[in-house]
Design an enzyme around this catalytic site. Structure first.
Site, PDB file in Angstrom:
ATOM      1  N   LYS A   1       0.827  -1.211   0.000  1.00 47.33           N
ATOM      2  CA  LYS A   1       0.000   0.000   0.000  1.00 47.33           C
ATOM      3  C   LYS A   1       0.858   1.255   0.000  1.00 47.33           C
ATOM      4  O   LYS A   1       0.584   2.200  -0.729  1.00 47.33           O
ATOM      5  CB  LYS A   1      -0.915   0.021   1.233  1.00 47.33           C
ATOM      6  CG  LYS A   1      -2.287  -0.531   0.947  1.00 47.33           C
ATOM      7  CD  LYS A   1      -3.223  -0.291   2.116  1.00 47.33           C
ATOM      8  CE  LYS A   1      -2.605  -0.806   3.386  1.00 47.33           C
ATOM      9  NZ  LYS A   1      -3.403  -0.445   4.573  1.00 47.33           N
TER      10      LYS A   1
ATOM     11  N   ARG B   1     -11.638   1.926   8.384  1.00 51.99           N
ATOM     12  CA  ARG B   1     -11.419   0.497   8.596  1.00 51.99           C
ATOM     13  C   ARG B   1     -12.716  -0.241   8.893  1.00 51.99           C
ATOM     14  O   ARG B   1     -12.807  -1.433   8.691  1.00 51.99           O
ATOM     15  CB  ARG B   1     -10.472   0.283   9.794  1.00 51.99           C
ATOM     16  CG  ARG B   1      -9.022   0.301   9.428  1.00 51.99           C
ATOM     17  CD  ARG B   1      -8.200  -0.216  10.590  1.00 51.99           C
ATOM     18  NE  ARG B   1      -6.863   0.354  10.571  1.00 51.99           N
ATOM     19  CZ  ARG B   1      -5.892  -0.066   9.775  1.00 51.99           C
ATOM     20  NH1 ARG B   1      -6.089  -1.056   8.945  1.00 51.99           N
ATOM     21  NH2 ARG B   1      -4.710   0.511   9.810  1.00 51.99           N
TER      22      ARG B   1
ATOM     23  N   ARG C   1      -2.894 -11.204  11.488  1.00 53.11           N
ATOM     24  CA  ARG C   1      -3.100  -9.870  10.909  1.00 53.11           C
ATOM     25  C   ARG C   1      -3.965  -9.943   9.656  1.00 53.11           C
ATOM     26  O   ARG C   1      -4.820  -9.095   9.421  1.00 53.11           O
ATOM     27  CB  ARG C   1      -1.758  -9.214  10.591  1.00 53.11           C
ATOM     28  CG  ARG C   1      -1.224  -8.364  11.748  1.00 53.11           C
ATOM     29  CD  ARG C   1       0.279  -8.238  11.721  1.00 53.11           C
ATOM     30  NE  ARG C   1       0.782  -7.550  10.548  1.00 53.11           N
ATOM     31  CZ  ARG C   1       2.032  -7.660  10.102  1.00 53.11           C
ATOM     32  NH1 ARG C   1       2.886  -8.429  10.734  1.00 53.11           N
ATOM     33  NH2 ARG C   1       2.423  -7.001   9.042  1.00 53.11           N
TER      34      ARG C   1
END
Ligand SMILES: [Zn+2]
Length: 218
Positions: free
Chosen positions: A13, A89, A174
Site C-alpha cells: 500500500k 477500517r 493480521r
C-alpha cells in the site's frame, strides 16, 4: 479525485500510494502517520491517542473520525485530491466519512483494492530476516544470503533474525483481522455504488502501476 486504497499489510500500500502521490499529485493521508503526528503534537486528541496506543488497543471509530476531519477539511478547501490509506477500517467509520465528505461537497471517487493470495503473502513475509547489526533485509526463499548464517553486507555471523511480527502465526492473525474488517467495508461501498477496482498486488511493481494508471484514467 479522491481515492481509497485498501489492502492487507504487506500488499504494498505504501509503495503504491507513493506512486500515485508522485504521478497524480494526490495528497497521501495515511492513518498511521496522522496518529503519530497527533501524538507528537501532544494535543488533547494526541494525548488520548497516546493513551489508547500505549494500552495496545485499537483507536476507536470516534477518535479516528475526529482525527481525519481536520486534514480532509483542509484538502477540500485547497481543492486537492487525496488518497486515504488505513481509514476507514470499519463500516461505521465509512458512514461517518460519507457524511463528512457530503458536508464538504465532495466524495470518494474510486476505491482500489490490492488483492493478495494469503498463503503467498505469508510465505513472503514469514521468510523475511534482517541483520541485527547493519539492517540488511533478506528473504530466505527469494533473496537468501550467500551463506546461511552470514550477512552479505557486513559479513557478520549469526546476526540474521526474524522480527517478531513477521512470524507466520502473527502474519496469519493480521490477515485474518484485515479480512474481518475489509470484507464488510467493501460490501458497504458496493451498496453505495462506488467504483471499486481490484488489482492483483502479487504481480510485479510495473504491472501493478500500469493497472493503477488504467484505473485512474477510466
Ligand atoms: Zn549485516
Amino acid at each position: 479525485m479522491n481515492l481509497l486504497l485498501i489492502g492487507p499489510p504487506g500488499a504494498g500500500k505504501g509503495t503504491n500510494a507513493q506512486y500515485i502521490n508522485q504521478h497524480y499529485h494526490l495528497h497521501w493521508l495515511a492513518s498511521g502517520d496522522l496518529l503519530r503526528e497527533e501524538v507528537a503534537k501532544a494535543s488533547v486528541l494526541g494525548k488520548k491517542v497516546k493513551e489508547i496506543l500505549e494500552q495496545g488497543k485499537l483507536v476507536d471509530d470516534e477518535t479516528m473520525i475526529q482525527l481525519i476531519r481536520h486534514p480532509i477539511h483542509g484538502l477540500v478547501r485547497e481543492q486537492r485530491g487525496f488518497i486515504l490509506d488505513g481509514f476507514p477500517r470499519t463500516t461505521q467509520q465509512a458512514q461517518a466519512l460519507q457524511t463528512m465528505l457530503r458536508e464538504e461537497g465532495t466524495s470518494i471517487d474510486k476505491i482500489i483494492v490490492l488483492d493478495v493470495d494469503d498463503d503467498v503473502l505469508v510465505k513472503r513475509i514469514s521468510h523475511r530476516f534482517s541483520c541485527t547489526h547493519c539492517g540488511a533485509v533478506y528473504n530466505m526463499l527469494y533473496h537468501p544470503p550467500k551463506h546461511a548464517d552470514t550477512c552479505d553486507r557486513c559479513g557478520r555471523k549469526n546476526t540474521l533474525k526474524q522480527r517478531s511480527d513477521d512470524k507466520e502465526e502473527v502474519v496469519r492473525e493480521r490477515l485474518h483481522l484485515y479480512h474481518q474488517q475489509a470484507d464488510p467495508l467493501l460490501v458497504y461501498y458496493q451498496e453505495q455504488a462506488c467504483s471499486i477496482s481490484h488489482i492483483d498486488a502479487m504481480a510485479d511493481i510495473a504491472a501493478v502501476q500500469k493497472r493503477i494508471d488504467s484505473v485512474l484514467a477510466s
